[in-house]
Design a protein around this motif. Structure first.
Motif, PDB file in Angstrom:
ATOM      1  N   VAL A  79       5.549   2.265  14.168  1.00 45.18           N
ATOM      2  CA  VAL A  79       5.745   1.986  15.588  1.00 45.18           C
ATOM      3  C   VAL A  79       5.914   3.282  16.366  1.00 45.18           C
ATOM      4  N   GLN A  80       6.713   4.203  15.834  1.00 44.47           N
ATOM      5  CA  GLN A  80       6.958   5.452  16.555  1.00 44.47           C
ATOM      6  C   GLN A  80       5.688   6.273  16.679  1.00 44.47           C
ATOM      7  N   VAL A  81       4.906   6.362  15.608  1.00 42.17           N
ATOM      8  CA  VAL A  81       3.653   7.111  15.662  1.00 42.17           C
ATOM      9  C   VAL A  81       2.710   6.507  16.705  1.00 42.17           C
ATOM     10  N   LEU A  82       2.624   5.178  16.751  1.00 38.28           N
ATOM     11  CA  LEU A  82       1.766   4.513  17.729  1.00 38.28           C
ATOM     12  C   LEU A  82       2.276   4.732  19.148  1.00 38.28           C
ATOM     13  N   ALA A  83       3.589   4.664  19.324  1.00 36.42           N
ATOM     14  CA  ALA A  83       4.164   4.867  20.654  1.00 36.42           C
ATOM     15  C   ALA A  83       3.931   6.290  21.138  1.00 36.42           C
ATOM     16  N   MET A  84       4.083   7.246  20.237  1.00 37.80           N
ATOM     17  CA  MET A  84       3.849   8.646  20.605  1.00 37.80           C
ATOM     18  C   MET A  84       2.381   8.869  20.962  1.00 37.80           C
ATOM     19  N   ALA A  85       1.487   8.224  20.213  1.00 38.45           N
ATOM     20  CA  ALA A  85       0.058   8.353  20.495  1.00 38.45           C
ATOM     21  C   ALA A  85      -0.302   7.720  21.830  1.00 38.45           C
TER      22      ALA A  85
ATOM     23  N   GLY B 283       0.792  -1.227   0.000  1.00 38.97           N
ATOM     24  CA  GLY B 283       0.000   0.000   0.000  1.00 38.97           C
ATOM     25  C   GLY B 283       0.822   1.274   0.000  1.00 38.97           C
ATOM     26  N   PHE B 284       2.034   1.211  -0.533  1.00 41.80           N
ATOM     27  CA  PHE B 284       2.890   2.391  -0.568  1.00 41.80           C
ATOM     28  C   PHE B 284       2.593   3.301  -1.764  1.00 41.80           C
ATOM     29  N   ASP B 285       1.703   2.858  -2.657  1.00 44.38           N
ATOM     30  CA  ASP B 285       1.375   3.683  -3.820  1.00 44.38           C
ATOM     31  C   ASP B 285       0.380   4.773  -3.433  1.00 44.38           C
ATOM     32  N   GLU B 286       0.450   5.881  -4.132  1.00 44.14           N
ATOM     33  CA  GLU B 286      -0.433   7.029  -3.903  1.00 44.14           C
ATOM     34  C   GLU B 286      -0.647   7.715  -5.249  1.00 44.14           C
ATOM     35  N   GLY B 287      -1.615   7.212  -6.026  1.00 39.68           N
ATOM     36  CA  GLY B 287      -1.828   7.770  -7.356  1.00 39.68           C
ATOM     37  C   GLY B 287      -0.608   7.568  -8.233  1.00 39.68           C
ATOM     38  N   VAL B 288      -0.092   8.665  -8.792  1.00 40.85           N
ATOM     39  CA  VAL B 288       1.096   8.580  -9.651  1.00 40.85           C
ATOM     40  C   VAL B 288       2.378   8.916  -8.896  1.00 40.85           C
TER      41      VAL B 288
ATOM     42  N   SER C  76       4.218   6.770   1.536  1.00 37.68           N
ATOM     43  CA  SER C  76       3.603   5.779   2.427  1.00 37.68           C
ATOM     44  C   SER C  76       2.992   6.478   3.643  1.00 37.68           C
ATOM     45  N   VAL C  77       1.970   5.877   4.204  1.00 36.51           N
ATOM     46  CA  VAL C  77       1.144   6.548   5.211  1.00 36.51           C
ATOM     47  C   VAL C  77       1.930   6.948   6.460  1.00 36.51           C
ATOM     48  N   TYR C  78       2.657   6.023   7.049  1.00 37.76           N
ATOM     49  CA  TYR C  78       3.332   6.343   8.309  1.00 37.76           C
ATOM     50  C   TYR C  78       4.592   7.161   8.089  1.00 37.76           C
ATOM     51  N   GLY C  79       5.219   6.990   6.924  1.00 36.29           N
ATOM     52  CA  GLY C  79       6.335   7.863   6.590  1.00 36.29           C
ATOM     53  C   GLY C  79       5.871   9.304   6.452  1.00 36.29           C
ATOM     54  N   LYS C  80       4.733   9.496   5.798  1.00 35.96           N
ATOM     55  CA  LYS C  80       4.169  10.840   5.683  1.00 35.96           C
ATOM     56  C   LYS C  80       3.789  11.396   7.048  1.00 35.96           C
ATOM     57  N   THR C  81       3.240  10.531   7.889  1.00 36.03           N
ATOM     58  CA  THR C  81       2.812  10.980   9.218  1.00 36.03           C
ATOM     59  C   THR C  81       3.997  11.470  10.031  1.00 36.03           C
ATOM     60  N   LEU C  82       5.061  10.674  10.088  1.00 39.09           N
ATOM     61  CA  LEU C  82       6.228  11.096  10.854  1.00 39.09           C
ATOM     62  C   LEU C  82       6.876  12.320  10.223  1.00 39.09           C
ATOM     63  N   SER C  83       6.857  12.389   8.894  1.00 41.25           N
ATOM     64  CA  SER C  83       7.460  13.538   8.221  1.00 41.25           C
ATOM     65  C   SER C  83       6.726  14.832   8.572  1.00 41.25           C
TER      66      SER C  83
ATOM     67  N   THR D  10      11.266  -1.416   5.951  1.00 33.29           N
ATOM     68  CA  THR D  10      11.439  -1.464   7.399  1.00 33.29           C
ATOM     69  C   THR D  10      11.407  -0.071   8.020  1.00 33.29           C
ATOM     70  N   LEU D  11      11.822   0.956   7.276  1.00 30.53           N
ATOM     71  CA  LEU D  11      11.710   2.330   7.779  1.00 30.53           C
ATOM     72  C   LEU D  11      10.244   2.725   7.930  1.00 30.53           C
ATOM     73  N   GLU D  12       9.424   2.386   6.939  1.00 32.17           N
ATOM     74  CA  GLU D  12       7.992   2.682   7.029  1.00 32.17           C
ATOM     75  C   GLU D  12       7.381   2.002   8.251  1.00 32.17           C
ATOM     76  N   ARG D  13       7.731   0.761   8.485  1.00 26.77           N
ATOM     77  CA  ARG D  13       7.191   0.039   9.642  1.00 26.77           C
ATOM     78  C   ARG D  13       7.686   0.653  10.954  1.00 26.77           C
TER      79      ARG D  13
END
Length: 255
Positions: free
Chosen positions: A203-209, A38-43, A117-124, A196-199
């Motif tokens: 983890v970090q986003v969940l831990a922070m939450a 699920g790392f795709d986002e349109g084009v 990717s979703v969590y990469g964008k979130t942390l960014s 593995t960076l995305e994963r």
């Protein structure tokens, strides 16, 4: 047992054509895996592999083709001027601006991967570094950076050079309000570091939450980084994923 010993080291090649085919097969597989995860986002999003013979050229996904459909024969070859010299599809302008700068700045890099990717964008969006919260995250301990600026879609080669400068000699960079970028000396390595960076971002986003976490101490994080963050470990970690995606989607190897 014999097959396991064979897979313990990267293959060697006698001709550029052999190595080119290997890199393209790994590249097509990486796209299928990115689509699966699920790392795709349109084009948006791209992975590149330097050509072993024309080293200022790289192979990349056709602009507008789904990650989930890419085959070896669909990959396009782009030169240092952003011109498609092999293939019938156009190149994503952002892919050229970012990846050409990274490949130019890092002769040691064979492949680079970038996606929204979703969590990469979130942390960014938080503008923070990846913390040594887990054993897996330690692969990036003192080996990633944050590109702390956002100026819109990367359509200028100068912006690509700034990203390459932020990356420096590291294996990854978090692009603020944008996503992740990883590199490697093989396609396998670059793709695995992204996965593995995305994963680890997840983890970090969940831990922070959750409101609290414990960091791995610096000394142990450094030791663990040497264990899980090496070039060899990056390559080896990708092999089970490659075997699986080829077994369930063998058409990705079609030329």
């Amino acid at each position: 047992m014999f097959a396991a010993r064979e897979r313990a080291a990267r293959p060697t090649f006698t001709t550029p054509a052999e190595e080119r085919r290997y890199r393209k097969q790994r590249l097509a597989a990486a796209f299928r895996l990115f689509g699966h995860f699920g790392f795709d986002e349109g084009v948006a999003g791209h992975i590149t592999a330097r050509d072993p013979e024309y080293t200022d050229h790289f192979w990349v996904n056709p602009f507008g083709m789904s990650f989930k459909q890419i085959r070896v024969g669909d990959l396009i070859l782009v030169n240092s001027h952003g011109e498609v010299v092999e293939g019938s599809w156009p190149v994503n302008r952002a892919a050229f601006c970012i990846h050409s700068a990274v490949h130019d700045a890092r002769p040691d890099v064979v492949a680079a991967a970038h996606s929204h990717s979703v969590y990469g964008k979130t942390l960014s969006a938080l503008g923070v570094e990846l913390l040594p919260l887990t054993q897996d995250a330690c692969a990036f301990y003192e080996d990633h950076a944050v590109f702390a600026d956002y100026t819109g879609v990367v359509l200028d080669t100068e912006e690509g050079r700034r990203i390459a400068e932020a990356l420096g000699s590291r294996k990854a960079v978090i692009l603020r309000n944008h996503g992740l970028l990883t590199v490697g000396r093989t396609v396998d390595e670059a793709a695995w570091w992204f996965i593995t960076l995305e994963r680890s971002c997840q983890v970090q986003v969940l831990a922070m939450a959750a409101g609290g976490y414990r960091l791995i101490e610096d000394k142990m994080a450094q030791v663990t980084s040497e264990q899980v963050g090496s070039e060899k470990m990056g390559w080896r970690s990708f092999q089970p994923l490659y075997d699986w995606i080829v077994s369930v989607q063998p058409e990705l190897l079609d030329e």
